[in-house]
Design a protein around this motif. Structure first.
Motif, short mmCIF file in Angstrom:
data_model
loop_
_atom_site.label_atom_id
_atom_site.label_comp_id
_atom_site.label_asym_id
_atom_site.label_seq_id
_atom_site.Cartn_x
_atom_site.Cartn_y
_atom_site.Cartn_z
N SER A 1 9.20 17.17 -16.08
CA SER A 1 10.78 16.18 -15.62
C SER A 1 12.15 16.96 -17.27
CB SER A 1 10.18 15.08 -16.71
OG SER A 1 11.42 14.20 -16.37
N PRO A 2 13.30 17.18 -16.37
CA PRO A 2 14.30 17.74 -17.66
C PRO A 2 14.40 15.87 -18.34
CG PRO A 2 14.53 16.72 -14.75
CD PRO A 2 13.73 16.88 -14.73
N TRP A 3 14.04 14.93 -17.95
CA TRP A 3 13.96 14.03 -18.68
C TRP A 3 12.97 14.39 -20.34
CZ3 TRP A 3 13.85 13.55 -14.02
CH2 TRP A 3 15.28 13.46 -13.01
N ALA A 4 12.30 14.98 -19.70
CA ALA A 4 11.29 14.48 -21.10
C ALA A 4 12.70 15.95 -22.18
CB ALA A 4 9.61 15.54 -20.70
N LYS A 5 12.30 16.65 -21.51
CA LYS A 5 13.58 17.83 -22.68
C LYS A 5 14.71 17.33 -23.03
CE LYS A 5 12.32 21.97 -19.46
NZ LYS A 5 11.23 21.00 -18.70
N ARG A 6 14.35 16.02 -22.72
CA ARG A 6 16.07 15.45 -23.35
C ARG A 6 15.88 14.41 -24.33
NH1 ARG A 6 19.04 14.10 -17.96
NH2 ARG A 6 19.61 16.37 -17.15
N ASP A 7 14.41 14.15 -24.84
CA ASP A 7 14.29 13.48 -24.96
C ASP A 7 12.84 13.49 -25.80
OD1 ASP A 7 13.72 11.47 -27.70
OD2 ASP A 7 14.19 10.26 -26.44
N PRO A 8 12.37 14.47 -26.52
CA PRO A 8 11.23 14.90 -26.94
C PRO A 8 9.87 13.87 -27.32
CG PRO A 8 12.17 16.36 -27.89
CD PRO A 8 12.91 15.94 -26.70
N GLU A 9 10.57 12.98 -28.17
CA GLU A 9 10.40 11.91 -28.93
C GLU A 9 10.16 10.47 -28.46
OE1 GLU A 9 9.29 12.96 -32.22
OE2 GLU A 9 10.11 15.29 -31.78
N ALA A 10 10.87 10.69 -27.08
CA ALA A 10 10.26 9.02 -26.32
C ALA A 10 8.62 8.93 -26.73
CB ALA A 10 11.27 9.82 -24.90
N LYS A 11 8.62 6.92 -26.35
CA LYS A 11 7.67 7.25 -26.43
C LYS A 11 6.70 7.39 -25.49
CE LYS A 11 4.92 2.54 -27.31
NZ LYS A 11 4.64 1.46 -27.62
N ASN A 12 6.13 6.79 -24.61
CA ASN A 12 5.09 7.55 -23.50
C ASN A 12 4.25 6.69 -23.57
OD1 ASN A 12 7.30 8.91 -22.65
ND2 ASN A 12 6.90 11.10 -23.63
N VAL B 1 2.38 16.64 -9.68
CA VAL B 1 2.66 15.61 -9.25
C VAL B 1 2.23 14.20 -9.50
CG1 VAL B 1 4.99 14.20 -7.71
CG2 VAL B 1 5.10 17.14 -8.19
N ASN B 2 0.50 14.40 -9.06
CA ASN B 2 -0.37 13.45 -8.42
C ASN B 2 -0.67 12.87 -9.92
OD1 ASN B 2 -1.25 10.89 -6.60
ND2 ASN B 2 -2.89 12.15 -7.20
N ASP B 3 -0.78 13.36 -10.86
CA ASP B 3 -1.17 13.03 -12.03
C ASP B 3 0.07 13.00 -13.25
OD1 ASP B 3 -2.46 12.82 -14.93
OD2 ASP B 3 -3.72 15.34 -14.27
N LEU B 4 0.08 11.67 -13.64
CA LEU B 4 1.62 11.43 -14.27
C LEU B 4 1.64 12.14 -15.45
CD1 LEU B 4 2.12 7.47 -13.05
CD2 LEU B 4 3.72 9.99 -12.18
N HIS B 5 0.79 12.70 -15.95
CA HIS B 5 0.58 13.29 -17.78
C HIS B 5 0.82 14.47 -17.45
CE1 HIS B 5 -2.89 9.93 -17.58
NE2 HIS B 5 -2.68 9.62 -19.61
N THR B 6 1.32 15.39 -16.33
CA THR B 6 1.85 16.45 -15.82
C THR B 6 3.18 16.13 -15.90
OG1 THR B 6 0.95 16.86 -13.72
CG2 THR B 6 -0.20 17.02 -15.11
N TRP B 7 3.60 15.13 -15.89
CA TRP B 7 5.22 15.62 -15.60
C TRP B 7 6.25 15.80 -16.67
CZ3 TRP B 7 8.89 13.28 -12.64
CH2 TRP B 7 8.51 13.12 -10.72
N GLN B 8 5.95 15.35 -18.29
CA GLN B 8 6.00 15.77 -19.44
C GLN B 8 6.38 17.63 -18.75
OE1 GLN B 8 8.14 13.66 -21.12
NE2 GLN B 8 7.18 12.50 -19.65
N LYS B 9 6.02 18.03 -18.61
CA LYS B 9 5.69 19.37 -18.36
C LYS B 9 6.90 19.55 -17.24
CE LYS B 9 0.49 20.21 -19.03
NZ LYS B 9 -0.56 21.11 -18.30
#
Length: 189
Positions: free
Chosen positions: A66-77, A56-64
């Motif tokens: 996060s339910p929202w990352a799955k809804r838009d894998p093309e989001a600009k992060n 949780v403390n490393d925001l780079h792992t959030w995509q692994k």
């Protein structure tokens, strides 16, 4: 007997009066709603607090997880600041379902707490506080994911029509399930 125009004016006047009462009533009920919004979910994870905290403390792992990352894998992060911990920033700009926003870690207590400032930009603007707490329970860790925020009048009115807990509670549950799988895989469980 009143003529047709008089009857129509009377019906229109009654209709407008009823509409005014409904609008005033809705506004009064909305104004009486709680000022604070809170959504919270919890789970037990078969991993140490240190393992779960690191995810949780490393925001780079959030995509692994996060339910929202799955809804838009093309989001600009984008990421700013340190790689993890206090002042780490994650921004996203995605489709209509995930919108755009910014998440900043404002407090990080190793193996106990990660607190965020969550700023939504699209489809609506708002700021909430998000927290993850990690409490050891035997060989497991109790993880609590919460989000709180202040409701202005518009937020209170929307809350009458849509329950925030019902709207995103399932997303928190899915995210926690994915965090559980990720953390347990990291420990070989």
């Amino acid at each position: 007997m009143p003529d047709k125009n008089t009857r129509m004016k009377r019906i229109l006047s009654i209709g407008l009066a009823v509409l005014a009462v409904v609008v005033i009533g809705f506004c009064a009920i909305a104004a009486l709603q709680p000022s604070e919004m809170r959504v919270e979910r919890r789970t037990l994870i078969s991993a140490s607090p240190a393992v779960v905290f690191a995810q949780v403390n490393d925001l780079h792992t959030w995509q692994k997880f996060s339910p929202w990352a799955k809804r838009d894998p093309e989001a600009k992060n984008t990421f700013e600041g340190p790689g993890a911990g206090t002042r780490a920033v994650f921004s996203w700009d995605g489709n209509a379902e995930v919108g755009a926003g910014r998440m900043t870690i404002v407090e990080s207590v190793p193996n106990e707490l990660v607190r965020f400032r969550l700023d939504f930009l699209k489809p609506f603007e708002g700021t909430n506080e998000v927290a993850f707490t990690f409490t050891p329970e035997g060989e497991q860790t109790r993880v609590v994911w919460s989000m709180t925020g202040e409701n202005d009048f518009m937020g209170k009115a929307i809350g009458l029509l849509m329950n925030m807990d019902a709207m995103i509670g399932g997303d928190f549950e899915q995210g926690l399930a994915d965090l559980k799988a990720l953390s347990e895989a990291a420990t070989g469980r």
